[in-house]
Design a protein around this motif. Structure first.
Motif, PDB file in Angstrom:
ATOM      1  N   UNK A  65      30.680  51.578  36.574  1.00 25.48           N
ATOM      2  CA  UNK A  65      29.611  51.436  37.573  1.00 25.48           C
ATOM      3  C   UNK A  65      30.303  50.972  38.841  1.00 25.48           C
ATOM      4  N   UNK A  66      30.812  51.924  39.599  1.00 22.91           N
ATOM      5  CA  UNK A  66      31.756  51.601  40.675  1.00 22.91           C
ATOM      6  C   UNK A  66      31.077  51.082  41.945  1.00 22.91           C
ATOM      7  N   UNK A  67      30.031  51.779  42.378  1.00 21.82           N
ATOM      8  CA  UNK A  67      29.381  51.400  43.642  1.00 21.82           C
ATOM      9  C   UNK A  67      27.931  51.857  43.638  1.00 21.82           C
ATOM     10  N   UNK A  92      31.246  47.498  43.432  1.00 22.10           N
ATOM     11  CA  UNK A  92      31.158  46.608  42.267  1.00 22.10           C
ATOM     12  C   UNK A  92      32.409  46.711  41.400  1.00 22.10           C
ATOM     13  N   UNK A  93      33.456  47.341  41.893  1.00 22.52           N
ATOM     14  CA  UNK A  93      34.538  47.829  41.055  1.00 22.52           C
ATOM     15  C   UNK A  93      35.727  46.884  40.917  1.00 22.52           C
ATOM     16  N   UNK A  94      36.672  47.339  40.107  1.00 24.41           N
ATOM     17  CA  UNK A  94      37.936  46.624  39.930  1.00 24.41           C
ATOM     18  C   UNK A  94      38.938  47.013  41.009  1.00 24.41           C
ATOM     19  N   UNK A  95      38.970  48.295  41.371  1.00 23.57           N
ATOM     20  CA  UNK A  95      39.977  48.796  42.316  1.00 23.57           C
ATOM     21  C   UNK A  95      39.505  48.907  43.756  1.00 23.57           C
ATOM     22  N   UNK A  96      38.210  48.706  44.004  1.00 25.03           N
ATOM     23  CA  UNK A  96      37.712  48.769  45.364  1.00 25.03           C
ATOM     24  C   UNK A  96      37.352  50.187  45.799  1.00 25.03           C
ATOM     25  N   UNK A 100      36.757  48.148  50.954  1.00 26.87           N
ATOM     26  CA  UNK A 100      35.873  47.068  50.527  1.00 26.87           C
ATOM     27  C   UNK A 100      36.019  46.861  49.027  1.00 26.87           C
ATOM     28  N   UNK A 101      35.943  45.621  48.621  1.00 23.90           N
ATOM     29  CA  UNK A 101      36.001  45.290  47.198  1.00 23.90           C
ATOM     30  C   UNK A 101      34.986  44.194  46.927  1.00 23.90           C
ATOM     31  N   UNK A 102      33.951  44.554  46.169  1.00 21.94           N
ATOM     32  CA  UNK A 102      32.870  43.633  45.836  1.00 21.94           C
ATOM     33  C   UNK A 102      32.192  43.073  47.084  1.00 21.94           C
ATOM     34  N   UNK A 103      32.021  43.951  48.066  1.00 21.51           N
ATOM     35  CA  UNK A 103      31.266  43.630  49.267  1.00 21.51           C
ATOM     36  C   UNK A 103      30.635  44.914  49.797  1.00 21.51           C
ATOM     37  N   UNK A 128      38.442  53.727  44.329  1.00 18.37           N
ATOM     38  CA  UNK A 128      39.577  53.130  43.644  1.00 18.37           C
ATOM     39  C   UNK A 128      40.946  53.604  44.053  1.00 18.37           C
ATOM     40  N   UNK A 129      41.042  54.529  45.025  1.00 19.67           N
ATOM     41  CA  UNK A 129      42.342  55.068  45.400  1.00 19.67           C
ATOM     42  C   UNK A 129      42.364  55.447  46.872  1.00 19.67           C
ATOM     43  N   UNK A 130      43.524  55.316  47.529  1.00 24.31           N
ATOM     44  CA  UNK A 130      43.658  55.624  48.942  1.00 24.31           C
ATOM     45  C   UNK A 130      43.303  57.083  49.214  1.00 24.31           C
ATOM     46  N   UNK A 131      42.694  57.369  50.377  1.00 21.32           N
ATOM     47  CA  UNK A 131      42.268  58.730  50.698  1.00 21.32           C
ATOM     48  C   UNK A 131      43.363  59.781  50.566  1.00 21.32           C
ATOM     49  N   UNK A 132      44.566  59.453  51.036  1.00 20.51           N
ATOM     50  CA  UNK A 132      45.637  60.446  51.000  1.00 20.51           C
ATOM     51  C   UNK A 132      46.065  60.817  49.587  1.00 20.51           C
ATOM     52  N   UNK A 133      45.674  60.004  48.614  1.00 23.14           N
ATOM     53  CA  UNK A 133      46.026  60.264  47.219  1.00 23.14           C
ATOM     54  C   UNK A 133      44.859  60.798  46.398  1.00 23.14           C
ATOM     55  N   UNK A 134      43.692  60.909  47.031  1.00 24.16           N
ATOM     56  CA  UNK A 134      42.501  61.244  46.240  1.00 24.16           C
ATOM     57  C   UNK A 134      41.555  62.194  46.951  1.00 24.16           C
ATOM     58  N   UNK A 135      42.092  63.119  47.748  1.00 24.74           N
ATOM     59  CA  UNK A 135      41.238  64.047  48.502  1.00 24.74           C
ATOM     60  C   UNK A 135      40.291  64.826  47.603  1.00 24.74           C
ATOM     61  N   UNK A 136      40.766  65.270  46.436  1.00 22.26           N
ATOM     62  CA  UNK A 136      39.919  66.084  45.558  1.00 22.26           C
ATOM     63  C   UNK A 136      38.775  65.312  44.930  1.00 22.26           C
ATOM     64  N   UNK A 137      38.897  63.961  44.927  1.00 26.68           N
ATOM     65  CA  UNK A 137      37.843  63.123  44.355  1.00 26.68           C
ATOM     66  C   UNK A 137      36.971  62.484  45.436  1.00 26.68           C
ATOM     67  N   UNK A 138      37.141  62.899  46.680  1.00 31.04           N
ATOM     68  CA  UNK A 138      36.360  62.320  47.761  1.00 31.04           C
ATOM     69  C   UNK A 138      34.886  62.711  47.671  1.00 31.04           C
TER      70      UNK A 138
END
Length: 297
Positions: A232-234, A248-252, A265-268, A281-291
């Motif tokens: 339940x990430x956000x 609400x996540x562990x990795x933000x 943001x992390x828990x805010x 949970x991951x920087x944009x440059x590393x997660x474009x396909x999951x955006x």
């Protein structure tokens, strides 16, 4: 308060919000001001706490040397009482911390007993000076406007509970959420509308906008395949004409606006404005396909 003398005189179980409010550093208060002044300040504070509970629709069950225990019919009433108590003490030399939880209680001889009371007391113990904490089970029962004024903190282990308890903080009006800078939403927009797109799935949310949950869990409104996302990430919700994402996540969570600016943001909370992309949970440059692309009018 953890156990009660349940007998034939005890009333049936009922659901109530139990709130504890305690004076911060009462021992130090006596050291700094002396017995007479500290006693007066403490008594004045307890009188105010009792009065604020009544104004919010509840009642004080008991008063200890440095705090009060109150009960309310609804979580909303407990929320209002706690914030009234906190705000009233901002103008004095005495600060408080508070916590509350909603659930079944047993009343006996004017006192209340049960797991709900225990959890409320333990949540209060976790609060720092000036803080109001509330359990996740209670936050979901708050009205949308009040729920929007809470921020996820963490899960806390509690004696007698098999699983950690989710804990939220109530945010005061002078605490600002993080805002992504982007062109302002047009004041001419009549209906607040949020468009979301994740891979081949599209979602459209309009005001009144229910809480929209994003995460890996099957019960989420938007289920992501990213292994970096929490179950339940956000959540996304609209409050007073504005749209907020609450992590609400562990990795933000990373949110990138149309100009390429990124906020983490992390828990805010962060306000969503214009258009951009959400990364779990991951920087944009590393997660474009999951955006997750978003767009507001």
């Amino acid at each position: 308060m953890s156990e009660g003398p349940f007998d034939k005189d005890a009333k049936d179980s009922q659901n109530l919000a139990v709130l504890f409010a305690d004076i911060d550093g009462s021992t130090k208060l006596y050291e700094v001001h002396g017995d007479e002044t500290a006693h007066r300040l403490t008594a004045e504070c307890l009188t105010v706490l009792d009065a604020q509970a009544g104004l919010a629709g509840g009642r004080t069950v008991k008063t200890s040397g440095d705090g009060v225990m109150c009960v309310f019919a609804t979580p909303d009433e407990a929320f209002r009482a706690a914030t009234l108590m906190r705000d009233a003490q901002k103008r004095t030399e005495v600060s408080i911390h508070a916590g509350f939880h909603f659930g079944p209680v047993i009343e006996h001889a004017g006192d209340f007993y049960g797991d709900t009371v225990n959890v409320a007391a333990r949540v209060t113990d976790l609060a720092k000076a000036g803080e109001i904490l509330v359990t996740e089970d209670t936050v979901v029962r708050l009205s949308p406007a009040l729920r929007a004024a809470t921020r996820w903190l963490d899960k806390a282990s509690m004696k007698g509970k098999k699983e950690p308890v989710g804990v939220y903080m109530i945010i005061s009006e002078d605490e600002n959420v993080t805002v992504i800078r982007s062109p302002l939403v047009s004041a001419e927009s009549e209906v607040l509308r949020l468009d979301l797109r994740y891979r081949d799935k599209s979602f459209t949310l309009e005001e009144p906008m229910p809480e929209f949950v994003i995460g890996r869990q099957d019960i989420c409104d938007l289920v992501t395949e990213s292994t970096y996302a929490s179950r339940r990430h956000a959540t996304i919700q609209a409050v007073r004409g504005k749209v907020f994402l609450k992590d609400h996540s562990t990795n933000g969570t990373y949110v990138r606006n149309a100009e390429g600016e990124v906020v983490f943001v992390k828990r805010e909370m962060v306000q969503l404005i214009g258009k951009g992309t959400i990364f779990l949970g991951r920087e944009p440059e590393l997660a474009e396909e999951d955006g997750i692309a978003f767009k507001l009018p």
